[in-house]
Design a protein around this motif. Structure first.
Motif, mmCIF file in Angstrom:
data_model
loop_
_atom_site.group_PDB
_atom_site.id
_atom_site.type_symbol
_atom_site.label_atom_id
_atom_site.label_comp_id
_atom_site.label_asym_id
_atom_site.label_seq_id
_atom_site.Cartn_x
_atom_site.Cartn_y
_atom_site.Cartn_z
ATOM 1 N N MET A 1 0.842 -1.204 0.000
ATOM 2 C CA MET A 1 0.000 0.000 0.000
ATOM 3 C C MET A 1 0.875 1.251 0.000
ATOM 4 S SD MET A 1 -3.167 -1.107 0.121
ATOM 5 C CE MET A 1 -4.154 0.206 0.807
ATOM 6 N N LEU A 2 0.405 2.275 -0.710
ATOM 7 C CA LEU A 2 1.145 3.535 -0.768
ATOM 8 C C LEU A 2 0.332 4.702 -0.226
ATOM 9 C CD1 LEU A 2 2.240 1.773 -3.445
ATOM 10 C CD2 LEU A 2 3.532 3.865 -3.765
ATOM 11 N N MET A 3 -0.718 4.409 0.534
ATOM 12 C CA MET A 3 -1.575 5.490 1.019
ATOM 13 C C MET A 3 -0.805 6.459 1.907
ATOM 14 S SD MET A 3 -4.636 6.497 0.493
ATOM 15 C CE MET A 3 -5.616 5.065 0.040
ATOM 16 N N LYS A 4 0.046 5.937 2.789
ATOM 17 C CA LYS A 4 0.832 6.790 3.672
ATOM 18 C C LYS A 4 1.708 7.743 2.863
ATOM 19 C CE LYS A 4 4.559 6.416 7.142
ATOM 20 N NZ LYS A 4 5.710 6.833 6.313
ATOM 21 N N GLN A 5 2.409 7.204 1.862
ATOM 22 C CA GLN A 5 3.293 8.032 1.041
ATOM 23 C C GLN A 5 2.508 9.091 0.270
ATOM 24 O OE1 GLN A 5 3.507 4.647 1.175
ATOM 25 N NE2 GLN A 5 5.477 4.456 2.221
ATOM 26 N N LEU A 6 1.371 8.706 -0.273
ATOM 27 C CA LEU A 6 0.568 9.652 -1.046
ATOM 28 C C LEU A 6 0.062 10.807 -0.188
ATOM 29 C CD1 LEU A 6 -1.304 7.031 -3.189
ATOM 30 C CD2 LEU A 6 -0.063 8.971 -4.157
ATOM 31 N N ILE A 7 -0.360 10.507 1.020
ATOM 32 C CA ILE A 7 -0.843 11.558 1.917
ATOM 33 C C ILE A 7 0.296 12.503 2.282
ATOM 34 C CG2 ILE A 7 -1.749 12.019 4.235
ATOM 35 C CD1 ILE A 7 -3.396 9.424 3.927
ATOM 36 N N GLU A 8 1.465 11.935 2.577
ATOM 37 C CA GLU A 8 2.610 12.782 2.926
ATOM 38 C C GLU A 8 3.032 13.665 1.755
ATOM 39 O OE1 GLU A 8 4.758 9.810 6.213
ATOM 40 O OE2 GLU A 8 5.562 9.982 4.178
ATOM 41 N N VAL A 9 3.091 13.081 0.571
ATOM 42 C CA VAL A 9 3.536 13.845 -0.601
ATOM 43 C C VAL A 9 2.489 14.872 -1.002
ATOM 44 C CG1 VAL A 9 4.202 13.676 -3.036
ATOM 45 C CG2 VAL A 9 5.033 11.984 -1.389
ATOM 46 N N TYR A 10 1.222 14.515 -0.902
ATOM 47 C CA TYR A 10 0.165 15.483 -1.222
ATOM 48 C C TYR A 10 0.273 16.703 -0.311
ATOM 49 C CZ TYR A 10 -4.434 17.401 -2.320
ATOM 50 O OH TYR A 10 -5.455 18.232 -2.726
ATOM 51 N N ASP A 11 0.488 16.456 0.968
ATOM 52 C CA ASP A 11 0.626 17.562 1.922
ATOM 53 C C ASP A 11 1.814 18.446 1.566
ATOM 54 O OD1 ASP A 11 -0.243 18.846 4.421
ATOM 55 O OD2 ASP A 11 1.686 18.180 5.202
ATOM 56 N N HIS A 262 -8.317 12.038 -6.621
ATOM 57 C CA HIS A 262 -8.949 10.929 -5.899
ATOM 58 C C HIS A 262 -7.842 10.025 -5.372
ATOM 59 C CE1 HIS A 262 -11.815 12.212 -9.135
ATOM 60 N NE2 HIS A 262 -12.504 12.463 -8.035
ATOM 61 N N ILE A 263 -7.615 10.098 -4.080
ATOM 62 C CA ILE A 263 -6.439 9.466 -3.484
ATOM 63 C C ILE A 263 -6.452 7.946 -3.658
ATOM 64 C CG2 ILE A 263 -7.373 9.189 -1.151
ATOM 65 C CD1 ILE A 263 -3.875 10.555 -1.916
ATOM 66 N N THR A 264 -7.628 7.334 -3.637
ATOM 67 C CA THR A 264 -7.689 5.876 -3.805
ATOM 68 C C THR A 264 -7.316 5.471 -5.230
ATOM 69 O OG1 THR A 264 -10.077 6.058 -4.195
ATOM 70 C CG2 THR A 264 -9.360 5.503 -1.963
ATOM 71 N N ASP A 265 -7.695 6.293 -6.209
ATOM 72 C CA ASP A 265 -7.316 6.010 -7.588
ATOM 73 C C ASP A 265 -5.811 6.157 -7.764
ATOM 74 O OD1 ASP A 265 -10.015 5.751 -7.978
ATOM 75 O OD2 ASP A 265 -10.251 7.613 -9.118
ATOM 76 N N CYS A 266 -5.247 7.181 -7.142
ATOM 77 C CA CYS A 266 -3.790 7.384 -7.217
ATOM 78 C C CYS A 266 -3.045 6.223 -6.558
ATOM 79 C CB CYS A 266 -3.406 8.705 -6.551
ATOM 80 S SG CYS A 266 -3.953 10.177 -7.445
ATOM 81 N N GLU A 267 -3.582 5.726 -5.441
ATOM 82 C CA GLU A 267 -2.930 4.609 -4.748
ATOM 83 C C GLU A 267 -2.954 3.357 -5.608
ATOM 84 O OE1 GLU A 267 -1.952 1.255 -2.465
ATOM 85 O OE2 GLU A 267 -3.964 1.562 -3.300
ATOM 86 N N GLU A 268 -4.080 3.093 -6.247
ATOM 87 C CA GLU A 268 -4.201 1.928 -7.103
ATOM 88 C C GLU A 268 -3.225 2.027 -8.283
ATOM 89 O OE1 GLU A 268 -8.132 -0.444 -7.853
ATOM 90 O OE2 GLU A 268 -7.981 1.121 -9.380
ATOM 91 N N THR A 269 -3.121 3.225 -8.844
ATOM 92 C CA THR A 269 -2.211 3.454 -9.962
ATOM 93 C C THR A 269 -0.760 3.249 -9.533
ATOM 94 O OG1 THR A 269 -3.755 5.129 -10.806
ATOM 95 C CG2 THR A 269 -1.542 5.105 -11.746
ATOM 96 N N ALA A 270 -0.381 3.835 -8.405
ATOM 97 C CA ALA A 270 0.992 3.724 -7.915
ATOM 98 C C ALA A 270 1.336 2.284 -7.569
ATOM 99 C CB ALA A 270 1.170 4.624 -6.694
ATOM 100 N N ARG A 271 0.405 1.574 -6.972
ATOM 101 C CA ARG A 271 0.659 0.172 -6.594
ATOM 102 C C ARG A 271 0.885 -0.686 -7.844
ATOM 103 N NH1 ARG A 271 -3.637 -2.869 -5.219
ATOM 104 N NH2 ARG A 271 -4.722 -0.957 -4.585
ATOM 105 N N PHE A 272 0.106 -0.437 -8.873
ATOM 106 C CA PHE A 272 0.302 -1.131 -10.146
ATOM 107 C C PHE A 272 1.687 -0.839 -10.719
ATOM 108 C CE2 PHE A 272 0.249 -0.118 -14.747
ATOM 109 C CZ PHE A 272 0.203 -1.399 -15.260
ATOM 110 N N MET A 273 2.087 0.416 -10.727
ATOM 111 C CA MET A 273 3.390 0.777 -11.287
ATOM 112 C C MET A 273 4.530 0.142 -10.505
ATOM 113 S SD MET A 273 2.671 4.786 -12.306
ATOM 114 C CE MET A 273 4.334 5.046 -12.944
ATOM 115 N N LEU A 274 4.373 0.060 -9.198
ATOM 116 C CA LEU A 274 5.387 -0.587 -8.367
ATOM 117 C C LEU A 274 5.503 -2.069 -8.711
ATOM 118 C CD1 LEU A 274 7.408 -0.590 -6.033
ATOM 119 C CD2 LEU A 274 5.470 -0.846 -4.454
ATOM 120 N N GLU A 275 4.379 -2.729 -8.905
ATOM 121 C CA GLU A 275 4.418 -4.147 -9.244
ATOM 122 C C GLU A 275 5.033 -4.379 -10.615
ATOM 123 O OE1 GLU A 275 3.831 -6.655 -7.120
ATOM 124 O OE2 GLU A 275 3.582 -5.005 -5.691
ATOM 125 N N VAL A 276 4.783 -3.468 -11.562
ATOM 126 C CA VAL A 276 5.425 -3.586 -12.871
ATOM 127 C C VAL A 276 6.938 -3.431 -12.721
ATOM 128 C CG1 VAL A 276 5.687 -2.536 -15.149
ATOM 129 C CG2 VAL A 276 3.407 -2.801 -14.165
#
Length: 319
Positions: A1-11, A262-276
């Motif tokens: 999960m990247l929710m923590k990182q996304l919230i920190e970077v968004y801030d 939309h933070i959940t959409d961004c998290e899903e996108t980032a998680r996909f890119m990490l797996e790639v």
């Protein structure tokens, strides 16, 4: 999960004072030896801070080994449209995701988990970019030309590229979340990668979404032709295969709209890119079929002219 990182970077980025130096300080706070390069890039409509992060893999070229290098590029015009609009704009999602990925991979290394291949992450930080008219909704513009950004972030070291960009200002993609493009390589729009589709399906738990590309979309800005957006512009400056990762919505949303991330959409996108990135470094996924690519070139020839402005073109770079 990247929710923590996304919230920190968004801030960090949701500020009129956002800068590349702040991003550098944030990433070095995660790992002090992080290879982060920041500098100002000046263009015809202002300036922006380029941010480049190089993260060595356990079997990467930086260590004299042969695992392939992937580029994760966050495309955008700007994070904000100040003073016209106050706050983080929809167009900033590409930078938000790219920097969050850097944060996550550096944190993984702190915890003993290393990707096999080197990872190159690049984006730029501009809190006060201009806007421009575009149908069906206004676009964010960029203070610098796309060719300038390509020269900075598309390097010879990259064996494959994922280019992530907000792609909401259109009626081509009609789903919330993200969609991928077919692979683009040296002027060809190739078939969609099956292994990339598998990873998308695995990370989302849904059937994958693929968006349509026109030939115009993979030509450089500046030729006077219509472009969906700048998501495939890296493909004009490299021989490496490029896949666009588009953050999407059901209805058209202006790139300069605030309150539209939309933070959940961004998290899903980032998680996909990490797996790639994980799978690509291990040699477990491919962006294109090399044999078929050789065959199509044999049958139809070189298409690299689509990576240029064309013959007799006198348009401006960002037309």
């Amino acid at each position: 999960m990247l929710m923590k990182q996304l919230i920190e970077v968004y801030d960090l980025l949701d500020s009129s004072y956002a800068s590349g130096k702040q991003v550098e300080g944030y990433l070095k706070g995660i790992r002090s030896d992080a290879d982060v390069e920041v500098y100002t890039l000046k263009g015809p409509k202002g300036k922006t801070d380029m941010v480049k992060v190089r993260i060595p893999g356990s079997k990467g070229k930086s260590k004299g080994m042969d695992a392939p290098t992937i580029g994760l590029l966050g495309r955008l015009g700007g994070l904000g449209a100040r003073p016209e609009r106050i706050g983080f704009v929809s167009d900033g999602d590409g930078a938000l995701i790219a920097i969050s990925l850097a944060s996550k991979i550096l944190d993984m290394q702190n915890k003993g988990d290393y990707l096999e291949g080197d990872v190159f992450i690049s984006t730029h930080v501009c809190p006060d970019a201009p806007t421009r008219e575009h149908h069906p909704v206004p676009f964010m513009d960029s203070p610098v030309n796309m060719a300038q950004v390509n020269r900075e972030e598309v390097t010879e070291e990259l064996d494959a590229i994922l280019s992530v960009d907000t792609t909401k200002g259109n009626r081509i993609i009609n789903t919330r979340g993200f969609a991928i493009s077919p692979t683009v390589k040296e002027g060809y729009i190739l078939k969609v990668s099956e292994s990339i589709l598998d990873l998308m399906q695995m990370t989302t738990g849904k059937q994958p979404f693929v968006y349509a590309l026109s030939q115009q979309d993979i030509t450089p800005y500046g030729n006077g032709l219509y472009h969906l957006n700048s998501i495939l512009q890296p493909a004009t400056a490299t021989k490496a295969p490029v896949i666009g990762v588009a953050v999407t919505t059901e209805a058209p949303v202006a790139g300069c709209a605030t309150g539209a991330t939309h933070i959940t959409d961004c998290e899903e996108t980032a998680r996909f890119m990490l797996e790639v990135a994980k799978a690509y470094g291990r040699g477990e996924c491919s962006f294109y079929d090399e044999g078929e690519y050789e065959r199509i070139q044999y049958l139809y020839g070189n298409m690299e002219h689509f990576q240029t402005l064309g013959t007799g073109n006198e348009c401006d770079d960002d037309a």
